[in-house]
Motif scaffolding. Structure first.
Motif, PDB file in Angstrom:
ATOM      1  N   PRO A  68      16.565  54.237 -16.740  1.00 26.76           N
ATOM      2  CA  PRO A  68      16.344  53.572 -18.029  1.00 26.76           C
ATOM      3  C   PRO A  68      16.314  54.575 -19.188  1.00 26.76           C
ATOM      4  N   THR A  69      15.832  55.786 -18.909  1.00 24.46           N
ATOM      5  CA  THR A  69      15.783  56.796 -19.963  1.00 24.46           C
ATOM      6  C   THR A  69      17.201  57.247 -20.327  1.00 24.46           C
ATOM      7  N   SER A  85      18.885  54.443 -22.177  1.00 27.89           N
ATOM      8  CA  SER A  85      18.329  54.310 -23.535  1.00 27.89           C
ATOM      9  C   SER A  85      18.857  55.425 -24.433  1.00 27.89           C
ATOM     10  N   ASP A  86      18.931  56.643 -23.879  1.00 25.45           N
ATOM     11  CA  ASP A  86      19.484  57.763 -24.644  1.00 25.45           C
ATOM     12  C   ASP A  86      20.943  57.481 -25.010  1.00 25.45           C
ATOM     13  N   ALA A 108      22.388  54.583 -25.297  1.00 27.16           N
ATOM     14  CA  ALA A 108      22.451  53.505 -26.292  1.00 27.16           C
ATOM     15  C   ALA A 108      22.163  54.055 -27.683  1.00 27.16           C
ATOM     16  N   LYS A 109      21.213  54.959 -27.740  1.00 26.52           N
ATOM     17  CA  LYS A 109      20.845  55.561 -29.021  1.00 26.52           C
ATOM     18  C   LYS A 109      22.030  56.360 -29.582  1.00 26.52           C
ATOM     19  N   TYR A 124      22.088  45.294 -20.928  1.00 28.49           N
ATOM     20  CA  TYR A 124      20.785  45.160 -21.585  1.00 28.49           C
ATOM     21  C   TYR A 124      20.552  46.318 -22.544  1.00 28.49           C
ATOM     22  N   PHE A 125      21.028  47.487 -22.165  1.00 28.14           N
ATOM     23  CA  PHE A 125      20.801  48.672 -22.995  1.00 28.14           C
ATOM     24  C   PHE A 125      21.739  48.692 -24.201  1.00 28.14           C
ATOM     25  N   SER A 135      18.777  63.736 -24.711  1.00 27.48           N
ATOM     26  CA  SER A 135      17.861  63.162 -25.690  1.00 27.48           C
ATOM     27  C   SER A 135      18.119  63.678 -27.111  1.00 27.48           C
TER      28      SER A 135
END
Lengths: 229, 151
Positions: free
Chosen positions: A103-104, A107-108, A110-111, A147-148, A213
């Motif tokens: 998930p990390t 999420s990274d 997606a960012k 989802y992301f 990140s």
């Protein structure tokens, strides 16, 4: 064996050491070989440092042809990397039962994707490849990966297809059973790298888990790769 | 935009969340839970826990309003073919010596939340009761669910 022994007997060498001139030439050839090797290595090293200085990610020097994996997409259709013509591709391996690393990473990603200028976003595709095909069916991937970000595509496949893709990118994964637990509640140790492939399908860069990140630095790399670097 | 402002306010309020129980000399900062899709059966909780007391404390687990189990985990990292392999391992506890801060973070130690019974979306809060040894010392938290690690 016998033959070589008889040959030795027929052609005995009177001198064990080569003549002086021969020895000098041998030495010169050896020195030349060493010099060539050193300059070759130095050139490789300089090339690596030049590329390294240009990018934030870890470069592959020279860039490798990106392996054209054959997998199955989240809609159950056959999927090949080469389908994404003209796009830069960011992808990583993982599994949907992963609570921390995956998930990390997603999420990274997606960012990063959302922070790209719109014109670049149209030329970038993010993929997430399962290393747990037993539990990660196309349906599962479809409910997890987008989802992301809506544009992200989840991929799975047969065990062989996934093993082949992972091997081509030096990725590693291994199922870890927790003794005493339900056999379905295993975890998977896996490489947590993200790969950046250029639009002309060269495998350019690698990012480790921590590097991903830093959104702005990854974006700078993507823009360079889109610009033909 | 309004949602964004709301979320950032929420984040500011959660980052400064400092929990102190009378019996527990502990400071907890920046707690959050990773938002995951409905298909996921697990997620993780992250926070910084500082031991303000004179005795060692052990984080032994937690319970969560939306899951069946919460356990402390460590992340393992090893190198193979020049690539880093990450995995996790359940541990009986995570020790915090006096004065030290235990940082639970993505890619590191964390509280794994297993058997999710519902999937709160970003901005919602979940109840998390963290448990410490020696004894059975508990601390109730209300933790925001976020998609991204707050920075």
């Amino acid at each position: 064996m016998n033959k070589s022994v008889s040959e030795l007997e027929e052609n005995p060498t009177p001198n064990n050491s080569p003549p002086a001139i021969g020895r000098r030439m041998l030495l010169a050839a050896f020195a030349l070989a060493v010099a060539l090797l050193v300059s070759f290595l130095f050139a490789r090293y300089t090339a690596y440092r030049t590329v390294q200085a240009k990018f934030y990610g870890q470069p592959l020097v020279p860039a490798k042809e990106a392996f054209d994996f054959h997998l199955v997409d989240q809609n159950g259709k056959a999927f090949q990397l080469s389908q994404l013509r003209g796009k830069a591709v960011l992808f990583s391996f993982g599994f949907t039962h992963c609570p921390n690393v995956c998930p990390t990473t997603l999420s990274d990603l997606a960012k990063i994707y959302r922070a790209l200028p719109e014109r670049d976003r149209a030329r970038v595709q993010v993929l997430f490849v399962s290393v747990d095909p037993r539990r990660d069916q196309p349906e599962t991937m479809k409910n997890y990966v987008p989802y992301f970000d809506d544009s992200f595509i989840g991929l799975t496949g047969t065990e062989d297809q996934i093993a082949e893709a992972a091997k081509a990118y030096g990725a590693y994964y291994e199922i870890v059973h927790d003794p005493g637990q339900n056999p379905d509640s295993y975890s998977v140790n896996h490489s947590a790298f993200t790969y950046l492939i250029s639009p002309d399908r060269k495998w350019k860069l690698l990012y480790n888990f921590d590097q991903l990140s830093d959104t702005n630095k990854v974006i700078r790399d993507i823009e360079q790769v889109l610009g033909g670097a | 935009m309004i949602i964004r402002i709301f979320l950032s306010l929420l984040y500011v309020s959660c980052a400064s969340l400092i929990a102190r129980a009378d019996s527990l000399p502990i400071k907890i900062e920046g707690a959050w839970v990773q938002a995951v899709p409905a298909v996921a059966d697990a997620t993780a909780a992250y926070m910084k826990i500082t031991n303000l007391g004179d005795a060692s404390l052990k984080l032994v687990g937690a319970s969560c309003s939306v899951a069946s189990r919460v356990e402390p985990m460590i992340t393992t990292r090893q190198e193979r073919n020049g690539q880093e392999i990450m995995g996790m391992e359940a541990v009986p506890d995570l020790e915090i010596v006096p004065g030290a801060t235990l940082e639970l973070k993505p890619g590191g130690d964390h509280l794994m939340i297993m058997g999710l019974t519902s999937h709160p979306s970003e901005g919602e809060r979940v109840k998390l009761t963290v448990r410490f040894a020696p004894g059975d010392q508990r601390l109730d938290l209300e933790v925001p669910v976020l998609r991204q690690e707050p920075k």
